[in-house]
Design a protein around this motif. Structure first.
Motif, PDB file in Angstrom:
ATOM      1  N   SER A 267       5.279   5.259   0.483  1.00  0.00           N
ATOM      2  CA  SER A 267       5.893   6.567   0.234  1.00  0.00           C
ATOM      3  C   SER A 267       5.380   7.644   1.187  1.00  0.00           C
ATOM      4  CB  SER A 267       5.617   7.007  -1.209  1.00  0.00           C
ATOM      5  OG  SER A 267       6.211   6.127  -2.125  1.00  0.00           O
ATOM      6  N   TYR A 268       4.236   7.401   1.831  1.00  0.00           N
ATOM      7  CA  TYR A 268       3.692   8.397   2.765  1.00  0.00           C
ATOM      8  C   TYR A 268       4.245   8.225   4.180  1.00  0.00           C
ATOM      9  CZ  TYR A 268       0.241   9.486  -0.849  1.00  0.00           C
ATOM     10  OH  TYR A 268      -0.372   9.880  -2.019  1.00  0.00           O
ATOM     11  N   GLU A 269       5.002   7.163   4.420  1.00  0.00           N
ATOM     12  CA  GLU A 269       5.558   6.950   5.757  1.00  0.00           C
ATOM     13  C   GLU A 269       6.538   8.064   6.110  1.00  0.00           C
ATOM     14  OE1 GLU A 269       7.296   3.104   6.186  1.00  0.00           O
ATOM     15  OE2 GLU A 269       5.359   2.073   6.324  1.00  0.00           O
ATOM     16  N   GLY A 270       6.454   8.562   7.337  1.00  0.00           N
ATOM     17  CA  GLY A 270       7.352   9.628   7.775  1.00  0.00           C
ATOM     18  C   GLY A 270       6.664  10.967   7.921  1.00  0.00           C
ATOM     19  N   LEU A 271       5.381  11.041   7.549  1.00  0.00           N
ATOM     20  CA  LEU A 271       4.642  12.302   7.664  1.00  0.00           C
ATOM     21  C   LEU A 271       3.971  12.462   9.035  1.00  0.00           C
ATOM     22  CD1 LEU A 271       2.939  12.377   4.137  1.00  0.00           C
ATOM     23  CD2 LEU A 271       4.755  13.901   4.938  1.00  0.00           C
ATOM     24  N   GLU A 272       4.063  11.412   9.870  1.00  0.00           N
ATOM     25  CA  GLU A 272       3.377  11.437  11.164  1.00  0.00           C
ATOM     26  C   GLU A 272       3.863  12.556  12.072  1.00  0.00           C
ATOM     27  OE1 GLU A 272       4.940   8.857   9.890  1.00  0.00           O
ATOM     28  OE2 GLU A 272       3.318   7.506   9.278  1.00  0.00           O
ATOM     29  N   GLY A 273       5.118  12.948  11.920  1.00  0.00           N
ATOM     30  CA  GLY A 273       5.660  13.991  12.787  1.00  0.00           C
ATOM     31  C   GLY A 273       5.138  15.382  12.467  1.00  0.00           C
ATOM     32  N   GLU A 274       4.643  15.582  11.254  1.00  0.00           N
ATOM     33  CA  GLU A 274       4.163  16.906  10.836  1.00  0.00           C
ATOM     34  C   GLU A 274       2.647  16.989  10.710  1.00  0.00           C
ATOM     35  OE1 GLU A 274       6.624  18.456   7.437  1.00  0.00           O
ATOM     36  OE2 GLU A 274       7.561  16.480   7.664  1.00  0.00           O
ATOM     37  N   TYR A 275       1.995  15.815  10.517  1.00  0.00           N
ATOM     38  CA  TYR A 275       0.554  15.797  10.298  1.00  0.00           C
ATOM     39  C   TYR A 275      -0.088  14.711  11.165  1.00  0.00           C
ATOM     40  CZ  TYR A 275       2.068  18.302   6.114  1.00  0.00           C
ATOM     41  OH  TYR A 275       2.661  19.196   5.256  1.00  0.00           O
ATOM     42  N   ALA A 276      -1.385  14.851  11.394  1.00  0.00           N
ATOM     43  CA  ALA A 276      -2.145  13.789  12.043  1.00  0.00           C
ATOM     44  C   ALA A 276      -2.483  12.782  10.959  1.00  0.00           C
ATOM     45  CB  ALA A 276      -3.405  14.368  12.696  1.00  0.00           C
ATOM     46  N   HIS A 277      -1.499  11.969  10.614  1.00  0.00           N
ATOM     47  CA  HIS A 277      -1.570  11.094   9.442  1.00  0.00           C
ATOM     48  C   HIS A 277      -2.220   9.766   9.791  1.00  0.00           C
ATOM     49  CE1 HIS A 277       0.729   8.655   6.160  1.00  0.00           C
ATOM     50  NE2 HIS A 277      -0.497   8.964   5.782  1.00  0.00           N
ATOM     51  N   GLN A 278      -3.280   9.408   9.074  1.00  0.00           N
ATOM     52  CA  GLN A 278      -3.941   8.121   9.242  1.00  0.00           C
ATOM     53  C   GLN A 278      -4.091   7.446   7.889  1.00  0.00           C
ATOM     54  OE1 GLN A 278      -7.280   9.832  11.779  1.00  0.00           O
ATOM     55  NE2 GLN A 278      -6.867   7.940  12.886  1.00  0.00           N
ATOM     56  N   VAL A 279      -3.985   6.122   7.902  1.00  0.00           N
ATOM     57  CA  VAL A 279      -3.897   5.342   6.665  1.00  0.00           C
ATOM     58  C   VAL A 279      -5.065   4.384   6.550  1.00  0.00           C
ATOM     59  CG1 VAL A 279      -2.535   3.594   5.461  1.00  0.00           C
ATOM     60  CG2 VAL A 279      -1.391   5.522   6.570  1.00  0.00           C
ATOM     61  N   ILE A 280      -5.595   4.250   5.342  1.00  0.00           N
ATOM     62  CA  ILE A 280      -6.597   3.231   5.042  1.00  0.00           C
ATOM     63  C   ILE A 280      -5.985   2.229   4.062  1.00  0.00           C
ATOM     64  CG2 ILE A 280      -7.627   4.596   3.168  1.00  0.00           C
ATOM     65  CD1 ILE A 280      -9.606   2.331   5.556  1.00  0.00           C
ATOM     66  N   ASP A 281      -5.997   0.970   4.411  1.00  0.00           N
ATOM     67  CA  ASP A 281      -5.424  -0.070   3.552  1.00  0.00           C
ATOM     68  C   ASP A 281      -6.519  -0.595   2.634  1.00  0.00           C
ATOM     69  OD1 ASP A 281      -4.177  -2.171   2.342  1.00  0.00           O
ATOM     70  OD2 ASP A 281      -3.411  -3.086   4.171  1.00  0.00           O
ATOM     71  N   HIS A 282      -6.433  -0.254   1.350  1.00  0.00           N
ATOM     72  CA  HIS A 282      -7.474  -0.640   0.401  1.00  0.00           C
ATOM     73  C   HIS A 282      -7.511  -2.140   0.141  1.00  0.00           C
ATOM     74  CE1 HIS A 282      -7.638   3.719  -1.356  1.00  0.00           C
ATOM     75  NE2 HIS A 282      -8.319   3.578  -0.238  1.00  0.00           N
ATOM     76  N   ALA A 283      -6.494  -2.863   0.569  1.00  0.00           N
ATOM     77  CA  ALA A 283      -6.530  -4.317   0.431  1.00  0.00           C
ATOM     78  C   ALA A 283      -7.475  -4.935   1.460  1.00  0.00           C
ATOM     79  CB  ALA A 283      -5.132  -4.900   0.600  1.00  0.00           C
ATOM     80  N   VAL A 284      -7.785  -4.183   2.495  1.00  0.00           N
ATOM     81  CA  VAL A 284      -8.652  -4.669   3.565  1.00  0.00           C
ATOM     82  C   VAL A 284     -10.034  -4.032   3.476  1.00  0.00           C
ATOM     83  CG1 VAL A 284      -8.938  -4.878   6.068  1.00  0.00           C
ATOM     84  CG2 VAL A 284      -6.656  -5.015   5.047  1.00  0.00           C
ATOM     85  N   LYS A 285     -10.096  -2.688   3.400  1.00  0.00           N
ATOM     86  CA  LYS A 285     -11.360  -1.963   3.312  1.00  0.00           C
ATOM     87  C   LYS A 285     -11.104  -0.573   2.751  1.00  0.00           C
ATOM     88  CE  LYS A 285     -10.917  -1.102   8.272  1.00  0.00           C
ATOM     89  NZ  LYS A 285     -11.565  -1.258   9.590  1.00  0.00           N
ATOM     90  N   TYR A 286     -12.182   0.104   2.389  1.00  0.00           N
ATOM     91  CA  TYR A 286     -12.061   1.425   1.773  1.00  0.00           C
ATOM     92  C   TYR A 286     -12.449   2.554   2.719  1.00  0.00           C
ATOM     93  CZ  TYR A 286     -10.988  -0.480  -2.796  1.00  0.00           C
ATOM     94  OH  TYR A 286     -10.362  -1.111  -3.847  1.00  0.00           O
ATOM     95  N   VAL A 287     -13.187   2.241   3.773  1.00  0.00           N
ATOM     96  CA  VAL A 287     -13.620   3.268   4.713  1.00  0.00           C
ATOM     97  C   VAL A 287     -13.512   2.742   6.136  1.00  0.00           C
ATOM     98  CG1 VAL A 287     -15.520   4.782   5.437  1.00  0.00           C
ATOM     99  CG2 VAL A 287     -15.263   4.199   3.024  1.00  0.00           C
ATOM    100  N   ASP A 288     -12.976   3.563   7.013  1.00  0.00           N
ATOM    101  CA  ASP A 288     -12.938   3.246   8.439  1.00  0.00           C
ATOM    102  C   ASP A 288     -13.278   4.537   9.187  1.00  0.00           C
ATOM    103  OD1 ASP A 288     -12.580   2.331  10.966  1.00  0.00           O
ATOM    104  OD2 ASP A 288     -10.418   1.973  10.801  1.00  0.00           O
ATOM    105  N   GLY A 289     -14.565   4.808   9.354  1.00  0.00           N
ATOM    106  CA  GLY A 289     -14.988   6.060   9.970  1.00  0.00           C
ATOM    107  C   GLY A 289     -14.646   7.240   9.073  1.00  0.00           C
ATOM    108  N   GLN A 290     -13.813   8.143   9.581  1.00  0.00           N
ATOM    109  CA  GLN A 290     -13.375   9.304   8.810  1.00  0.00           C
ATOM    110  C   GLN A 290     -12.128   9.020   7.984  1.00  0.00           C
ATOM    111  OE1 GLN A 290     -14.956  12.395   8.534  1.00  0.00           O
ATOM    112  NE2 GLN A 290     -16.583  11.192   9.487  1.00  0.00           N
TER     113      GLN A 290
END
Length: 323
Positions: A215-238
């Motif tokens: 549901s968050y897909e499509g926000l990249e054009g307005e924000y510096a949007h980065q995603v963390i996939d909780h199925a893989v890990k919970y933290v990736d740097g910031q």
């Protein structure tokens, strides 16, 4: 309040506000820092009726006499100010909340009166701040609702009709790192609902961190949007949503452990309570004592009103009645 130091603990507060005159002086100083004004006409030509702890406006009009409760969430309440203030202190400073049964025992009122009083205090905790967040922000959503294993069989059969969050209430949170959090009840977790909340509360161009929900897909054009996939890990740097996960932990601890059962109709009030405590917690940059948090809540009772019909839904029912 110069005659003695302001209380810093609940015990001190109970002793301090045991004098009804001090209660009135305290509330009046918050409400009218530049002198008492008539809430009806705004005139400062008023006289104090010491025997009733009220004021009387010298201008001729209806409702010439008024108290510090008029025009606040305390209006028309027969509960004395000292009990109101003790309840407010507890609600502002008990990290996991406090039940209406506990408040009723502590201040000597019925549970029904305590329940209504606490909902009015929650109204005063609403910030009314709509300034958009900026910088690094997190967005996440969760479901609030009873656990099936804790329900009686008949209740489970009535309320649990699906899996996942189907029979729970969806809540969305947005956090500005190093700042405040906002939480609101949403109709669902679909793109339209979630992205509308993001655009409403987060300034375009900000860094936005979310989980991998589509549901968050499509926000990249307005924000510096980065995603963390909780199925893989919970933290990736910031890149993480751990700030909001912490808030959800506090919220669910208060609801599951203290309030036990919260109707969806009232959930937004409990969100107001928890966000108030979270946003006014003591931090390195903004040290807040229990007394500071209490005084802030007291200063926000003005200009707000919640009747028993409102809180029980009777007002809404009347509005929906056919002519």
């Amino acid at each position: 309040m110069e005659s003695q130091s302001f209380p810093q603990t609940l015990v001190d507060a109970i002793r301090y506000f045991a004098d009804p005159n001090i209660c009135v002086q305290f509330m009046a100083s918050l409400r009218w820092p530049n002198g008492v004004e008539c809430p009806t006409c705004g005139s400062k030509e008023v006289s104090y009726l010491s025997t009733r702890r009220m004021w009387k406006c010298k201008t001729e009009h209806k409702k010439q006499q008024f108290s510090v409760k008029n025009g606040t969430v305390l209006e028309d309440s027969p509960i004395p100010l000292d009990r109101w203030l003790a309840a407010m202190w507890m609600m502002c400073n008990d990290k996991n909340g406090i039940s209406s049964y506990e408040v009723a025992k502590a201040i000597g009122v019925t549970q029904k009166s305590a329940w209504f009083l606490m909902h009015r205090i929650r109204l005063s905790m609403q910030s009314g701040d709509f300034k958009k967040f900026f910088g690094e922000c997190e967005a996440d959503e969760t479901f609030i609702g009873g656990k099936a294993r804790n329900m009686h069989g008949d209740v489970k059969k009535r309320r649990i009709t699906g899996t996942g969050g189907k029979d729970k209430t969806a809540v969305m949170g947005i956090l500005q790192r190093g700042g405040k959090v906002r939480a609101t009840v949403i109709p669902n977790r679909k793109k339209k609902a979630l992205q509308a909340e993001v655009r409403k509360h987060v300034e375009a161009g900000s860094a936005l961190y979310t989980d991998a929900l589509l549901s968050y897909e499509g926000l990249e054009g307005e924000y510096a949007h980065q995603v963390i996939d909780h199925a893989v890990k919970y933290v990736d740097g910031q890149i993480h949503t751990n700030g909001l996960e912490n808030f959800w932990s506090l919220l669910k601890r208060s609801i599951s452990g203290t309030y036990v059962s919260v109707e969806p109709f009232h959930l937004f009030r409990y969100l107001d309570e928890q966000t108030f405590r979270y946003n006014n917690r003591s931090t390195r940059d903004n040290p807040m004592s229990d007394a500071d948090r209490f005084q802030l809540a007291c200063s926000q009772v003005i200009g707000k009103r919640l009747t028993y019909d409102d809180v029980t839904g009777k007002t809404m029912a009347r509005e929906l009645e056919p002519f």
